[in-house]
Design a protein around this motif. Structure first.
Motif, PDB file in Angstrom:
ATOM      1  N   VAL A 110      42.694  36.108  35.868  1.00 27.86           N
ATOM      2  CA  VAL A 110      41.389  35.514  36.164  1.00 27.86           C
ATOM      3  C   VAL A 110      40.324  36.325  35.437  1.00 27.86           C
ATOM      4  O   VAL A 110      40.224  37.539  35.624  1.00 27.86           O
ATOM      5  CB  VAL A 110      41.107  35.501  37.679  1.00 27.86           C
ATOM      6  N   ASP A 111      39.562  35.663  34.583  1.00 30.39           N
ATOM      7  CA  ASP A 111      38.486  36.313  33.834  1.00 30.39           C
ATOM      8  C   ASP A 111      37.139  35.808  34.331  1.00 30.39           C
ATOM      9  O   ASP A 111      36.886  34.595  34.349  1.00 30.39           O
ATOM     10  CB  ASP A 111      38.607  36.019  32.337  1.00 30.39           C
ATOM     11  N   PHE A 112      36.287  36.729  34.751  1.00 33.38           N
ATOM     12  CA  PHE A 112      34.908  36.416  35.075  1.00 33.38           C
ATOM     13  C   PHE A 112      34.104  36.704  33.814  1.00 33.38           C
ATOM     14  O   PHE A 112      34.090  37.836  33.319  1.00 33.38           O
ATOM     15  CB  PHE A 112      34.440  37.266  36.261  1.00 33.38           C
ATOM     16  N   TYR A 113      33.467  35.677  33.283  1.00 34.54           N
ATOM     17  CA  TYR A 113      32.912  35.784  31.940  1.00 34.54           C
ATOM     18  C   TYR A 113      31.384  35.696  31.941  1.00 34.54           C
ATOM     19  O   TYR A 113      30.749  35.222  32.883  1.00 34.54           O
ATOM     20  CB  TYR A 113      33.489  34.679  31.048  1.00 34.54           C
ATOM     21  N   GLY A 114      30.830  36.146  30.845  1.00 37.61           N
ATOM     22  CA  GLY A 114      29.410  36.019  30.573  1.00 37.61           C
ATOM     23  C   GLY A 114      29.228  35.878  29.080  1.00 37.61           C
ATOM     24  O   GLY A 114      30.210  35.805  28.320  1.00 37.61           O
ATOM     25  N   THR A 115      27.997  35.835  28.627  1.00 38.64           N
ATOM     26  CA  THR A 115      27.711  35.699  27.202  1.00 38.64           C
ATOM     27  C   THR A 115      27.341  37.061  26.621  1.00 38.64           C
ATOM     28  O   THR A 115      26.440  37.740  27.131  1.00 38.64           O
ATOM     29  CB  THR A 115      26.564  34.707  26.965  1.00 38.64           C
ATOM     30  N   VAL A 116      28.063  37.467  25.600  1.00 37.95           N
ATOM     31  CA  VAL A 116      27.808  38.741  24.921  1.00 37.95           C
ATOM     32  C   VAL A 116      27.630  38.448  23.436  1.00 37.95           C
ATOM     33  O   VAL A 116      28.543  37.918  22.791  1.00 37.95           O
ATOM     34  CB  VAL A 116      28.968  39.738  25.137  1.00 37.95           C
ATOM     35  N   LEU A 123      34.018  39.813  31.382  1.00 39.25           N
ATOM     36  CA  LEU A 123      33.352  40.996  31.934  1.00 39.25           C
ATOM     37  C   LEU A 123      34.256  41.726  32.908  1.00 39.25           C
ATOM     38  O   LEU A 123      34.215  42.945  33.004  1.00 39.25           O
ATOM     39  CB  LEU A 123      32.056  40.582  32.628  1.00 39.25           C
ATOM     40  N   VAL A 124      35.075  40.960  33.629  1.00 41.75           N
ATOM     41  CA  VAL A 124      36.039  41.525  34.573  1.00 41.75           C
ATOM     42  C   VAL A 124      37.306  40.691  34.501  1.00 41.75           C
ATOM     43  O   VAL A 124      37.252  39.465  34.523  1.00 41.75           O
ATOM     44  CB  VAL A 124      35.510  41.518  36.029  1.00 41.75           C
ATOM     45  N   THR A 125      38.452  41.349  34.393  1.00 42.07           N
ATOM     46  CA  THR A 125      39.742  40.670  34.428  1.00 42.07           C
ATOM     47  C   THR A 125      40.502  41.147  35.658  1.00 42.07           C
ATOM     48  O   THR A 125      40.603  42.349  35.902  1.00 42.07           O
ATOM     49  CB  THR A 125      40.580  40.989  33.170  1.00 42.07           C
ATOM     50  N   VAL A 126      41.015  40.175  36.425  1.00 41.66           N
ATOM     51  CA  VAL A 126      41.773  40.516  37.626  1.00 41.66           C
ATOM     52  C   VAL A 126      43.157  39.882  37.527  1.00 41.66           C
ATOM     53  O   VAL A 126      43.269  38.660  37.420  1.00 41.66           O
ATOM     54  CB  VAL A 126      41.068  40.023  38.907  1.00 41.66           C
ATOM     55  N   PRO A 127      44.237  40.692  37.562  1.00 42.73           N
ATOM     56  CA  PRO A 127      45.581  40.125  37.614  1.00 42.73           C
ATOM     57  C   PRO A 127      45.916  39.720  39.045  1.00 42.73           C
ATOM     58  O   PRO A 127      45.529  40.397  40.000  1.00 42.73           O
ATOM     59  CB  PRO A 127      46.466  41.278  37.144  1.00 42.73           C
ATOM     60  N   VAL A 128      46.626  38.615  39.189  1.00 40.21           N
ATOM     61  CA  VAL A 128      47.048  38.147  40.504  1.00 40.21           C
ATOM     62  C   VAL A 128      48.522  37.771  40.408  1.00 40.21           C
ATOM     63  O   VAL A 128      48.926  37.070  39.471  1.00 40.21           O
ATOM     64  CB  VAL A 128      46.224  36.923  40.970  1.00 40.21           C
ATOM     65  N   ASP A 129      49.339  38.259  41.347  1.00 39.11           N
ATOM     66  CA  ASP A 129      50.764  37.959  41.265  1.00 39.11           C
ATOM     67  C   ASP A 129      51.055  36.569  41.834  1.00 39.11           C
ATOM     68  O   ASP A 129      50.165  35.872  42.341  1.00 39.11           O
ATOM     69  CB  ASP A 129      51.605  39.041  41.951  1.00 39.11           C
ATOM     70  N   ASP A 130      52.305  36.148  41.733  1.00 34.02           N
ATOM     71  CA  ASP A 130      52.685  34.806  42.153  1.00 34.02           C
ATOM     72  C   ASP A 130      52.525  34.587  43.650  1.00 34.02           C
ATOM     73  O   ASP A 130      52.480  33.445  44.114  1.00 34.02           O
ATOM     74  CB  ASP A 130      54.131  34.515  41.743  1.00 34.02           C
ATOM     75  N   ALA A 131      52.441  35.666  44.425  1.00 36.02           N
ATOM     76  CA  ALA A 131      52.237  35.551  45.865  1.00 36.02           C
ATOM     77  C   ALA A 131      50.764  35.454  46.217  1.00 36.02           C
ATOM     78  O   ALA A 131      50.408  35.356  47.397  1.00 36.02           O
ATOM     79  CB  ALA A 131      52.872  36.743  46.580  1.00 36.02           C
ATOM     80  N   GLY A 132      49.885  35.503  45.210  1.00 32.47           N
ATOM     81  CA  GLY A 132      48.456  35.405  45.464  1.00 32.47           C
ATOM     82  C   GLY A 132      47.801  36.721  45.809  1.00 32.47           C
ATOM     83  O   GLY A 132      46.695  36.743  46.357  1.00 32.47           O
TER      84      GLY A 132
END
Length: 252
Positions: A110-116, A123-132
Motif C-alpha cells: 500500500v503506497d500513500f502518495y503525493g506529488t513531488v 511518501l509511505v509504503t506499508v507491507p501487509v501480509d495475506d492475513a491482513g
C-alpha cells in the motif's frame, strides 16, 4: 461528499464484497476500450470453479466475474485499512493525497502518495501480509517515484474522482483494481460508501468507473452506478440472547 483520506477500519470488508457482487447487475454494459494493459496478472480462475451449478449457464460467467471482484475488493480493502492504521500511527505526511493498493509477492503493498516535482511519488509504503496484518511503514522522506503501473493507478483514480457523483452522503473510499482480473481492459475504480459503525451494513450506494490510461493520459470509458439509491442497514438492536445473526435481507 468527501473522499476519505482516513480509511474506516471497521465495517468495510462486507461492503466491499457487496460492491463486487453488484457487478453482475451491470454485466451487459458496454466494455471500455483498452489502451494500456496493467502488468498485474489476472487472479486464478477459482471463482469460476465455485459458481453454484444451479445458476443458469448464460449467467455463470457474469457471476464468476462478480465473485472474483468481490473477493479481491474484500482482501484489498482489508489491506488498505490495516496499512492506514499503521501509517497514521507514525503520522501521515500532510502532503499525502491518497493511496493505491497492489498485490505483492508476499501479500500486499500500500503506497500513500503525493506529488513531488510534478510527479506522483510514494511518501509511505506499508507491507501487509495475506492475513491482513500490516508491517512496519517505510517512510520516503523525499518521496519515491512510482513505477508505470503505480502512476497509471494514480491517474485512473484522479480521473474517476473527477467523474464521480455520490449516491450516499458522507465519505467514500476508493479502490483501484486491474480490469484484467475479469478480462476487462484498463482499470476499474470502485467508490464505496464508508462507515465506522460496526453495526451498519452498506448494501447499496456503490459506483464503478472504468478508466483507460494511455500515452495521452487517462480516459473515463464508463460510469456505472451500481444502484439508484443508498441503502444502509443496521443490525438488530436487541436480538434474543440465544440468537446468532447470520444474514441481513432487504427488498429494494
Amino acid at each position: 461528499m468527501s473522499l476519505a483520506a482516513r480509511r474506516p477500519a471497521v465495517g468495510r470488508p462486507v461492503a466491499a464484497l457487496v460492491a463486487g457482487l453488484c457487478l453482475a447487475c451491470g454485466a451487459g454494459a458496454q466494455a471500455p476500450t483498452r489502451v494500456s494493459p496493467p502488468r498485474e496478472a489476472p487472479a486464478p480462475a477459482t471463482a469460476a470453479d465455485s459458481v453454484d451449478p444451479s445458476i443458469p449457464a448464460a449467467a455463470a460467467a457474469a457471476v464468476a466475474d462478480a465473485m472474483t471482484l468481490g473477493m479481491r475488493l474484500y482482501a484489498q480493502d482489508r489491506a488498505s485499512a490495516a496499512a492506514t492504521d499503521a501509517a497514521l500511527a507514525g503520522g501521515m505526511p500532510p502532503t499525502a493525497q491518497g493511496w493505491i493498493t497492489r498485490l505483492a509477492a508476499d501479500g500486499w503493498r500500500v503506497d500513500f502518495y503525493g506529488t513531488v516535482e510534478g510527479q506522483a511519488a510514494s511518501l509511505v509504503t506499508v507491507p501487509v501480509d495475506d492475513a491482513g496484518v500490516a508491517g512496519a511503514p517505510v517512510r520516503h522522506g523525499a518521496g519515491e517515484p512510482l513505477d508505470d503501473d503505480g502512476r497509471a493507478m494514480v491517474a485512473a483514480r484522479a480521473a474517476a474522482i473527477a467523474a464521480f457523483t455520490p449516491i450516499c452522503g458522507g465519505r467514500y473510499n476508493v479502490d483501484v483494481v486491474p480490469g484484467a482480473l475479469v478480462g476487462a481492459p484498463g482499470w476499474l475504480v470502485y467508490f464505496s460508501p464508508g462507515t465506522t459503525d460496526p453495526d451498519a451494513a452498506v448494501l447499496a450506494g456503490y459506483v464503478r468507473i472504468a478508466v483507460a490510461v494511455g500515452a495521452d493520459g487517462p480516459v473515463v470509458t464508463e460510469v456505472k452506478p451500481l444502484s439508484n439509491t443508498c441503502v444502509i442497514m443496521g443490525k438488530p438492536a436487541a436480538p434474543p440472547a440465544s440468537a446468532e445473526l447470520v444474514a441481513l435481507a432487504v427488498s429494494h
